[in-house]
Design an enzyme around this catalytic site. Sequence first.
Site, PDB file in Angstrom:
ATOM      1  N   SER A  78      46.636  -8.755  73.685  1.00 13.80           N
ATOM      2  CA  SER A  78      46.704  -9.778  74.964  1.00 13.80           C
ATOM      3  C   SER A  78      45.802  -9.189  75.920  1.00 13.80           C
ATOM      4  O   SER A  78      44.996 -10.299  76.680  1.00 13.80           O
ATOM      5  CB  SER A  78      48.109  -9.524  75.626  1.00 13.80           C
ATOM      6  OG  SER A  78      48.967 -10.003  74.661  1.00 13.80           O
TER       7      SER A  78
ATOM      8  N   LYS B 248      54.663  -4.503  88.247  1.00 10.30           N
ATOM      9  CA  LYS B 248      53.175  -4.898  87.573  1.00 10.30           C
ATOM     10  C   LYS B 248      53.181  -6.657  87.497  1.00 10.30           C
ATOM     11  O   LYS B 248      54.073  -7.238  87.431  1.00 10.30           O
ATOM     12  CB  LYS B 248      53.391  -4.523  86.055  1.00 10.30           C
ATOM     13  CG  LYS B 248      51.959  -3.913  85.524  1.00 10.30           C
ATOM     14  CD  LYS B 248      52.065  -3.392  84.221  1.00 10.30           C
ATOM     15  CE  LYS B 248      51.339  -3.948  83.483  1.00 10.30           C
ATOM     16  NZ  LYS B 248      51.540  -3.708  81.855  1.00 10.30           N
TER      17      LYS B 248
ATOM     18  N   HIS C 113      51.235 -11.538  67.767  1.00  9.04           N
ATOM     19  CA  HIS C 113      52.913 -11.580  68.083  1.00  9.04           C
ATOM     20  C   HIS C 113      53.662 -12.680  67.138  1.00  9.04           C
ATOM     21  O   HIS C 113      54.527 -12.265  66.729  1.00  9.04           O
ATOM     22  CB  HIS C 113      52.989 -11.912  69.562  1.00  9.04           C
ATOM     23  CG  HIS C 113      52.578 -10.891  70.377  1.00  9.04           C
ATOM     24  ND1 HIS C 113      51.662 -11.394  71.470  1.00  9.04           N
ATOM     25  CD2 HIS C 113      52.639  -9.649  70.524  1.00  9.04           C
ATOM     26  CE1 HIS C 113      51.385 -10.218  72.351  1.00  9.04           C
ATOM     27  NE2 HIS C 113      52.157  -9.423  71.791  1.00  9.04           N
TER      28      HIS C 113
ATOM     29  N   ARG D  93      49.456  -2.078  64.934  1.00  7.80           N
ATOM     30  CA  ARG D  93      48.216  -2.548  64.616  1.00  7.80           C
ATOM     31  C   ARG D  93      47.521  -1.461  64.137  1.00  7.80           C
ATOM     32  O   ARG D  93      47.193  -1.404  62.888  1.00  7.80           O
ATOM     33  CB  ARG D  93      47.600  -3.395  65.521  1.00  7.80           C
ATOM     34  CG  ARG D  93      48.048  -4.579  66.098  1.00  7.80           C
ATOM     35  CD  ARG D  93      47.750  -5.100  67.417  1.00  7.80           C
ATOM     36  NE  ARG D  93      47.816  -4.022  68.382  1.00  7.80           N
ATOM     37  CZ  ARG D  93      47.373  -4.283  69.652  1.00  7.80           C
ATOM     38  NH1 ARG D  93      46.897  -5.563  70.105  1.00  7.80           N
ATOM     39  NH2 ARG D  93      47.934  -3.342  70.384  1.00  7.80           N
TER      40      ARG D  93
END
Length: 158
Positions: free
Chosen positions: A128, A41, A17, A90
Amino acid sequence: MTIAIYPGSFDPLTNGHLDILERASKLFDRVIIAVLINSSKQPFLPIDDKIQLITLSVSRFKNVEVDSFTGLTVEYAKIKKASALIRGLRAISDFEYEMQMAQMNKSLYHELETIFLTPKPEFNFISSSLVKEIARLGADISEYVPEAVNDYLLKMVK
Ligand code: PNS
């Protein structure tokens, strides 16, 4: 003035990031890293801790600000007068989801351009979720996350 938002969950912020953010900070006058508060969430990190860790980790970028938002990203972009939305891309596995989001966001708000930036190859495999998993299982994550995040997660999983 060119303004970009860089929205995400950042749960937690990784070196990948940071790499994307650094690139974006060279392209725009102002970049706002915008952490989604998702009420449906439960995040790994509480929002206040996330903001604090991100603020510490991005202090060297003078044109970067940290903020949080709820609701639609495009509505947040309008409020902030952003012309661009930054996303990191990515691998091919990111592509389908990212393409779908970019096209939906474009359909919702024509003035906003999604800009995809790719991280350095050495950050390509960092996510993450993997960082969380390996931290929980006791692996050293210092190579993958900023120092402040590493220190925080070390305490969290002790
Ligand atoms: O880091 P993430 O979890 O991949 O980021 C996803 C994020 C926060 C950019 C996306 O879920 C989002 O924009 N959420 C806000 C709600 C919204 O606008 N949904 C429609 C997206 S097309």
